[in-house]
Design an enzyme around this catalytic site. Structure first.
Site, PDB file in Angstrom:
ATOM      1  N   GLU A 210       0.824  -1.211   0.000  1.00 49.05           N
ATOM      2  CA  GLU A 210       0.000   0.000   0.000  1.00 49.05           C
ATOM      3  C   GLU A 210       0.859   1.261   0.000  1.00 49.05           C
ATOM      4  OE1 GLU A 210      -3.053   0.226  -0.568  1.00 49.05           O
ATOM      5  OE2 GLU A 210      -3.747  -1.827  -0.289  1.00 49.05           O
TER       6      GLU A 210
ATOM      7  N   TYR B 263      -5.891   6.580   4.452  1.00 49.28           N
ATOM      8  CA  TYR B 263      -6.112   5.548   3.436  1.00 49.28           C
ATOM      9  C   TYR B 263      -5.380   4.258   3.797  1.00 49.28           C
ATOM     10  CZ  TYR B 263      -5.471   2.559  -0.495  1.00 49.28           C
ATOM     11  OH  TYR B 263      -5.419   1.427  -1.267  1.00 49.28           O
TER      12      TYR B 263
ATOM     13  N   ASP C 227      -9.536   5.576  -2.132  1.00 48.71           N
ATOM     14  CA  ASP C 227      -8.426   6.164  -2.875  1.00 48.71           C
ATOM     15  C   ASP C 227      -9.001   7.002  -4.017  1.00 48.71           C
ATOM     16  OD1 ASP C 227      -9.311   4.323  -4.742  1.00 48.71           O
ATOM     17  OD2 ASP C 227      -7.352   3.388  -5.053  1.00 48.71           O
TER      18      ASP C 227
ATOM     19  N   CYS D 213     -13.582   2.799 -15.007  1.00 42.35           N
ATOM     20  CA  CYS D 213     -13.995   4.185 -14.749  1.00 42.35           C
ATOM     21  C   CYS D 213     -12.760   5.063 -14.570  1.00 42.35           C
ATOM     22  CB  CYS D 213     -14.889   4.239 -13.515  1.00 42.35           C
ATOM     23  SG  CYS D 213     -15.782   5.797 -13.318  1.00 42.35           S
TER      24      CYS D 213
ATOM     25  N   CYS E 200     -17.288   3.212 -20.445  1.00 48.15           N
ATOM     26  CA  CYS E 200     -18.637   3.069 -19.902  1.00 48.15           C
ATOM     27  C   CYS E 200     -19.373   1.865 -20.481  1.00 48.15           C
ATOM     28  CB  CYS E 200     -19.436   4.346 -20.134  1.00 48.15           C
ATOM     29  SG  CYS E 200     -18.764   5.783 -19.255  1.00 48.15           S
TER      30      CYS E 200
ATOM     31  N   CYS F 102     -18.830  -1.096 -18.285  1.00 52.58           N
ATOM     32  CA  CYS F 102     -19.052  -0.893 -16.843  1.00 52.58           C
ATOM     33  C   CYS F 102     -20.245  -1.711 -16.357  1.00 52.58           C
ATOM     34  CB  CYS F 102     -19.275   0.591 -16.566  1.00 52.58           C
ATOM     35  SG  CYS F 102     -19.559   0.944 -14.817  1.00 52.58           S
TER      36      CYS F 102
ATOM     37  N   CYS G 228     -25.687   4.399 -13.248  1.00 57.46           N
ATOM     38  CA  CYS G 228     -24.699   5.463 -13.024  1.00 57.46           C
ATOM     39  C   CYS G 228     -25.316   6.841 -13.246  1.00 57.46           C
ATOM     40  CB  CYS G 228     -23.518   5.261 -13.968  1.00 57.46           C
ATOM     41  SG  CYS G 228     -22.302   6.611 -13.936  1.00 57.46           S
TER      42      CYS G 228
END
Length: 294
Positions: free
Chosen positions: A37, A120, A138, A192, A199, A202, A208
């Site tokens: 991370e 985070y 994030d 995205c 899209c 997605c 959306c």
């Protein structure tokens, strides 16, 4: 909001499209997830993977890293960028070795007390290492929520509402919540995306908000593009390259050679490295990585 980003559809999509990343494999420890991370902040996966794998072999537990000098950790960091992350991770390893018996804490509050661990990272470790139902936010998650939930092209400035929005979406079951958080991040990373969202691919395009509004353009301040060439960051990186490549302190003349375009900028960059504690000066005036001045 859960009907906009339904868990069933999103997790089902993730089951098919999840990338095979080494830090997602079974048996990876909380310390190893913590390292991943830290490395992944502002750094692409393709650059992180080989360094992370090397670090896992070399420093499988915090005490192994803590036994190294700061300079050696900085040297192993290579060109991942933002080397203060490496220095803070080394500080964190010492705290974990000395105060926590080599065990990374599981709760967010304690994680936040560790050097270099922010909101985070603390939540990512609690979620992905310990299976806790906590929101993990994030830039990818913020962008997905901004578009799908709020109908905006961009997320805008970070705020406390980001955590509230993400938490409201989580399934109640902790196992599914962790899976859902990972799926949200993956959706933002692969579909995205900031510049060219796919899209048509997605799994939540039908619900959306941004799609329903006709994908309106961003109407706020223009996103600042971070350039690299010619910046102090580039000069700092060139100076660090010289020091990482030498086992002994180097003369100032060697550092002067890496950036002759602007000597004032070069001096400023070197001064900032000294101030940040990444570089030290020996008694005879030479320069080396932190902890190697003797």
């Amino acid at each position: 909001m859960s009907d906009i980003l339904p868990a069933v559809g999103l997790i089902g999509w993730f089951d098919v499209h999840e990338r095979e990343l080494p830090w997602r494999e079974p048996g990876v420890t909380a310390w190893q997830i913590l390292m991943s991370e830290i490395m992944l902040q502002q750094t692409p996966v393709v650059r992180v993977r080989p360094i992370w794998e090397e670090w896992v072999r070399r420093w499988p537990v915090p005490s192994a890293m803590a036994a190294e000098s700061t300079g050696e950790v900085l040297r192993a960091w290579g060109k991942l960028g933002y080397p203060r992350r490496a220095m803070r991770l080394h500080e964190c390893s010492r705290v974990l070795a000395e105060r926590f018996d080599d065990v990374v804490p599981s709760d967010v509050e304690t994680l936040l007390t560790l050097p270099g661990i922010g909101e985070y990272t603390a939540r990512a470790v609690a979620c992905f290492a310990y299976g806790q139902r906590v929101p993990v936010v994030d830039i990818n998650v913020r962008r997905v929520i901004a578009r799908a939930v709020h109908g905006r092209a961009e997320a805008g400035s970070p705020g406390r509402s980001d955590l509230r929005d993400a938490e409201a979406l989580l399934p109640t079951d902790p196992v599914r919540a962790c899976r859902y958080s990972a799926a949200l991040m993956e959706l933002g990373a692969l579909v995205c995306t900031a510049r060219s969202p796919r899209c048509a691919d997605c799994p939540v395009s039908g619900t959306c908000g941004w799609q329903r509004r006709g994908r309106p353009a961003h109407d706020g301040p223009a996103r600042k593009v971070q350039k690299f060439a010619g910046t102090d960051r580039q000069v700092r990186g060139l100076l660090m390259d010289v020091l990482r490549g030498s086992d002994d302190p180097v003369d100032r003349s060697r550092l002067d050679q890496v950036w002759t375009t602007d000597t004032v900028q070069r001096d400023r960059a070197l001064g900032s490295l000294l101030m940040d504690g990444l570089v030290e000066q020996t008694r005879d005036g030479r320069f080396c990585l932190a902890g190697e001045a003797g």
